[in-house]
Design a protein around this motif. Structure first.
Motif, PDB file in Angstrom:
ATOM      1  N   HIS A  35       0.832  -1.197   0.000  1.00  0.00           N
ATOM      2  CA  HIS A  35       0.000   0.000   0.000  1.00  0.00           C
ATOM      3  C   HIS A  35       0.872   1.255   0.000  1.00  0.00           C
ATOM      4  O   HIS A  35       0.629   2.185   0.759  1.00  0.00           O
ATOM      5  CB  HIS A  35      -0.941  -0.006   1.207  1.00  0.00           C
ATOM      6  N   TYR A  37       2.044   4.762  -1.362  1.00  0.00           N
ATOM      7  CA  TYR A  37       1.279   5.857  -1.964  1.00  0.00           C
ATOM      8  C   TYR A  37       2.214   6.808  -2.698  1.00  0.00           C
ATOM      9  O   TYR A  37       3.348   7.031  -2.275  1.00  0.00           O
ATOM     10  CB  TYR A  37       0.500   6.616  -0.877  1.00  0.00           C
ATOM     11  N   ASN A  39       2.536  10.614  -5.000  1.00  0.00           N
ATOM     12  CA  ASN A  39       2.102  11.873  -5.589  1.00  0.00           C
ATOM     13  C   ASN A  39       3.348  12.467  -6.227  1.00  0.00           C
ATOM     14  O   ASN A  39       4.196  13.042  -5.537  1.00  0.00           O
ATOM     15  CB  ASN A  39       1.488  12.823  -4.565  1.00  0.00           C
ATOM     16  N   GLY A 129      -7.438   7.803  -2.674  1.00  0.00           N
ATOM     17  CA  GLY A 129      -7.311   8.365  -1.320  1.00  0.00           C
ATOM     18  C   GLY A 129      -8.479   9.184  -0.815  1.00  0.00           C
ATOM     19  O   GLY A 129      -8.293  10.040   0.048  1.00  0.00           O
ATOM     20  N   ASN A 140      -0.599  11.660   6.403  1.00  0.00           N
ATOM     21  CA  ASN A 140      -1.101  11.289   5.077  1.00  0.00           C
ATOM     22  C   ASN A 140      -1.598  12.482   4.289  1.00  0.00           C
ATOM     23  O   ASN A 140      -1.875  12.358   3.110  1.00  0.00           O
ATOM     24  CB  ASN A 140      -2.169  10.184   5.164  1.00  0.00           C
ATOM     25  N   ALA A 146      -2.409  11.561  -2.022  1.00  0.00           N
ATOM     26  CA  ALA A 146      -1.588  10.602  -2.755  1.00  0.00           C
ATOM     27  C   ALA A 146      -2.501   9.475  -3.234  1.00  0.00           C
ATOM     28  O   ALA A 146      -3.648   9.369  -2.795  1.00  0.00           O
ATOM     29  CB  ALA A 146      -0.482  10.054  -1.861  1.00  0.00           C
ATOM     30  N   LEU A 147      -1.977   8.647  -4.128  1.00  0.00           N
ATOM     31  CA  LEU A 147      -2.755   7.511  -4.610  1.00  0.00           C
ATOM     32  C   LEU A 147      -1.920   6.245  -4.521  1.00  0.00           C
ATOM     33  O   LEU A 147      -0.695   6.286  -4.484  1.00  0.00           O
ATOM     34  CB  LEU A 147      -3.259   7.741  -6.038  1.00  0.00           C
ATOM     35  N   ALA A 148      -2.626   5.126  -4.474  1.00  0.00           N
ATOM     36  CA  ALA A 148      -1.966   3.820  -4.406  1.00  0.00           C
ATOM     37  C   ALA A 148      -2.205   3.067  -5.701  1.00  0.00           C
ATOM     38  O   ALA A 148      -3.264   3.189  -6.326  1.00  0.00           O
ATOM     39  CB  ALA A 148      -2.499   3.007  -3.231  1.00  0.00           C
TER      40      ALA A 148
END
Length: 187
Positions: A35, A37, A39, A129, A140, A146-148
Motif C-alpha cells: 500500500h 502511496y 504523488n 485516497g 497522510n 496521494a494515490l496507491a
C-alpha cells in the motif's frame, strides 16, 4: 496454515522492486500486495491532477459499499488505456481493481516525473485516497494527497471462480515481483 513470507525490497537505478516469497504448512489462501502511496507532484498537490495509463480492458464493478459484483469491460468512466488526467472522470474518485492485459501494468505521470509499474500479478488496484483523514492517519495529508497502485490477484476470488489464483498449496512456493521505475520527463 502457518505461512512463511519473505519480502525483499531492492532499490537500483531509479527502480524500487518488491519481491515476495511465500510457503505454507497447509493449503492457504494468499493475496499479498503493498500500500505504498504516490504523488509525483509533491506533498501539497492533489494526486488526482496526475495522469495515468492502466493497461487493462476489464475492471471489477462494485456496489456502493465496494462489494465486488462482476468483472466487466472498462467503460468511459473507468477507461485508462490511454494516458489521461485522473480527475477527468468521476472527479478522480477511484477504489477500483483492474484486470491487467500485460506485465506493464500502469504509467503514472506528474509534472516532472513519470513512474512505470510492472508486475507478474493479474490485477492492479487504483485508490485515489478519498477516505484519507489527516486527523486519523498522521502524515497522510488528507483526502487525495496521494494515490496507491496496489498489484494483487482479483478481489474476492473465492466468489468469482478464481480460487486457484490465490491458493498456495502445501509444499509449493509462491513468488511474485512488482517494480516501480521513476524517470524525469524531458521538457
Amino acid at each position: 496454515g502457518n505461512i512463511g513470507i519473505t519480502v525483499k525490497y531492492t532499490l537500483a537505478n531509479d527502480t524500487l522492486s518488491i519481491n515476495y516469497t511465500m510457503s505454507s504448512d497447509r493449503d492457504c489462501v494468499i493475496n499479498p500486495t503493498n500500500h505504498v502511496y504516490f504523488n509525483l507532484n509533491g506533498e501539497n498537490s492533489d494526486a488526482r491532477e496526475q495522469s495515468i495509463m492502466i493497461d487493462a480492458d476489464r475492471y471489477t464493478r462494485t456496489d456502493e459499499d465496494l462489494i465486488p459484483l462482476s468483472v466487466d469491460p472498462v467503460n468511459e468512466d473507468y477507461d485508462f488505456r490511454t494516458m489521461r488526467r485522473i480527475r477527468d472522470r468521476r472527479d478522480g474518485i477511484y477504489d477500483t481493481c483492474y484486470e491487467l492485459n500485460s506485465g506493464r501494468a500502469a504509467i503514472l505521470r506528474g509534472d516532472d516525473l513519470e513512474m512505470t509499474v510492472t508486475t507478474d500479478r493479474p490485477c492492479i488496484q487504483l485508490y485515489t485516497g478519498e477516505f484519507f483523514d489527516s486527523r486519523k492517519a498522521r502524515g497522510n495529508g488528507g483526502a487525495f494527497a496521494a494515490l496507491a497502485l496496489e498489484t494483487s490477484s482479483h478481489i474476492d476470488p473465492m466468489n468469482c471462480d478464481r480460487i486457484e489464483e490465490v491458493l498456495l498449496k502445501h509444499g509449493e512456493i509462491f513468488r511474485s515481483i512488482t517494480s516501480y521505475s521513476l524517470k524525469e520527463i524531458k521538457k
